[in-house]
Design a protein around this motif. Structure first.
Motif, PDB file in Angstrom:
ATOM      1  N   ASP A 132      39.382   1.349  -0.554  1.00 40.68           N
ATOM      2  CA  ASP A 132      40.252   0.368   0.337  1.00 40.68           C
ATOM      3  C   ASP A 132      39.468  -0.497   1.097  1.00 40.68           C
ATOM      4  OD1 ASP A 132      42.489   1.603  -0.935  1.00 40.68           O
ATOM      5  OD2 ASP A 132      42.575   2.988   0.984  1.00 40.68           O
ATOM      6  N   SER A 136      39.902  -4.549   0.852  1.00 43.46           N
ATOM      7  CA  SER A 136      40.638  -5.376   1.912  1.00 43.46           C
ATOM      8  C   SER A 136      39.276  -6.559   1.961  1.00 43.46           C
ATOM      9  CB  SER A 136      40.860  -4.546   2.884  1.00 43.46           C
ATOM     10  OG  SER A 136      40.061  -4.820   4.289  1.00 43.46           O
ATOM     11  N   SER A 143      46.137  -1.344  -2.828  1.00 42.60           N
ATOM     12  CA  SER A 143      45.223  -0.346  -2.129  1.00 42.60           C
ATOM     13  C   SER A 143      44.546   0.636  -3.397  1.00 42.60           C
ATOM     14  CB  SER A 143      45.914   0.736  -1.308  1.00 42.60           C
ATOM     15  OG  SER A 143      46.865   1.350  -2.037  1.00 42.60           O
TER      16      SER A 143
END
Ligand code: SF4
Length: 408
Positions: A132, A136, A143
């Motif tokens: 994750d 990001s 995810s």
């Protein structure tokens, strides 16, 4: 305006220049997704397809590829209609590979099923990572859990699919890559593309990199990660058939292979490039400009299809010759030989001397005598069975090898 001249083209690429947000490392041409503009765009694409179908002599397509951008944002109805139209205008082999790139953030079971029904028989899933934190950082809207869920669904509906993974991310450890690979391999994808993070000009990452805010792993760690991935994938029975690509038997990417073989391909959409064997033509990467040329009356694809008015629209289509829609770049024979060589060297097969001779009427070993000598003594290439190919070290330092051909 001079144009490409196709005797034969086996592949068709269709660009979908829309994404829901822009990933900061990406330099592909895309704009913000809007349902209305997709509808206008699809009509424009069809007009370009019509125009293209008049130019190609022997149009037996072996592969069709919907790339982007994010083609999984397109309602499957549009993909279905486009495949139908392509089949009307071109001969498509019954075993054609028809791929769509999909982003786990914009796909679900219903869409996967609809894409299959629309005629897509291969998916290319932009996984990139299961971590994750790294997802990001890459600006991905998915995810780790979502990526796993989507791979499960894809596995249920498609025999043939590919998953992309990115490595050599800032602060990524070897252990994190190991976990990503283990998770990916647990799904046994038939094809895997593995890229290290590259910093491209005109991207937010490029600015951050130049300001010193983003540090890539040291070259040694990058190489260690690549070697580690090769070991894992080879041990899992994947053929390393191209620098960044791995496949189980019979699942090589046929569309991309046409690029690596330096064969002609057709392309549609802003920013898309077509190649006729010696010249490349690239559509101007500007959606508004493209729509002005191919859909000046702002016609809705959906309405036209539902009202059966496609043929009338084609008859009325009269593009403005004042608008320049693409740039043409013809390669000299020397440039063609260089491109052919470095593309073929990307594949595990490498360059076969007889194929080079058949294409250029020249002996590869004479044309590149000095380069071969130098690359062999640096142990970057190997010679055998009337061909040359990259060594393991050559694969790691592939860009250095390619430059030798380009800078001659
Ligand atoms: S979704 Fe794909 S095409 Fe769109 S910005 Fe991200 S990497 Fe680029």
């Amino acid at each position: 305006m001079p144009d490409l001249s196709f005797k034969q083209a086996n592949a068709l690429y269709i660009h979908f220049p829309f994404c829901s947000s822009k990933c900061p490392y990406c330099d592909f041409y895309s704009v913000k997704y809007s349902k209305k503009r997709v509808d206008l765009y699809w009509f424009a694409l069809f007009m370009e397809l019509e125009e293209l179908s008049q130019k190609v002599d022997n149009n037996l397509l072996q592969t069709i590829y919907f790339g982007g951008g994010t083609p999984s944002l397109v309602p499957p109805f549009y993909i279905k209609e486009m495949i139908k139209l392509i089949r009307k205008r071109f001969r498509v082999t019954p075993t054609a590979e028809i791929t769509a790139e999909v982003n786990p953030a914009s796909i679900n079971e219903e869409k996967i099923v609809a894409l299959k029904r629309a005629g897509i028989n291969r998916l290319s899933v932009g996984i990139q990572s299961f971590n994750d934190h790294h997802l990001s950082f890459l600006g991905r809207e998915s995810s780790g859990e979502k990526n796993k869920k989507i791979l499960n669904l894809v596995n249920n509906y498609f025999n043939n699919y590919s998953a992309d993974l990115i490595f050599a991310l800032p602060n990524q450890t070897l252990n994190e890559l190991k976990k990503d690979l283990e998770t990916l391999l647990s799904f046994k994808p038939p094809h895997i593309s593995l890229y290290n993070l590259e910093i491209h000009e005109n991207t937010p990452f490029y600015k951050r990199y130049n300001r010193g805010e983003l540090k890539l792993p040291a070259e040694e760690l990058d190489a260690e990660m690549y070697e580690f991935a090769l070991e894992q994938l080879t041990a899992a029975d994947y053929q390393h058939y191209e620098i960044s690509n791995f496949a189980q038997r019979a699942y090589r990417a046929r569309h991309n292979y046409i690029y690596w073989l330096f064969e002609p391909y057709l392309a549609l959409g802003p920013g898309a490039a077509a190649f006729d064997g010696s010249c490349r033509s690239e559509n101007i990467a500007d959606l508004n400009h493209y729509l002005k040329y191919y859909n000046p009356e702002k016609l809705s694809f959906k309405e036209i299809i539902e009202n059966n008015q496609l043929l009338d629209s084609v008859k009325k289509f009269n593009p403005n010759p004042e608008i320049k829609i693409r740039n043409l770049n013809c390669l000299s024979k020397k440039e063609q030989m260089a491109e052919y060589s470095f593309l073929a060297l990307r594949t595990s097969a490498g360059i076969f001397y007889h194929q080079f001779y058949r294409k250029f009427d020249l002996e590869f070993k004479l044309v590149y005598k000095d380069e071969i000598k130098e690359l062999k003594s640096s142990k970057l290439i190997k010679e055998g069975n009337e061909r040359i190919y990259l060594t393991e070290k050559g694969k790691e330092l592939a860009n250095e090898v390619f430059l030798k051909f380009l800078l001659d």
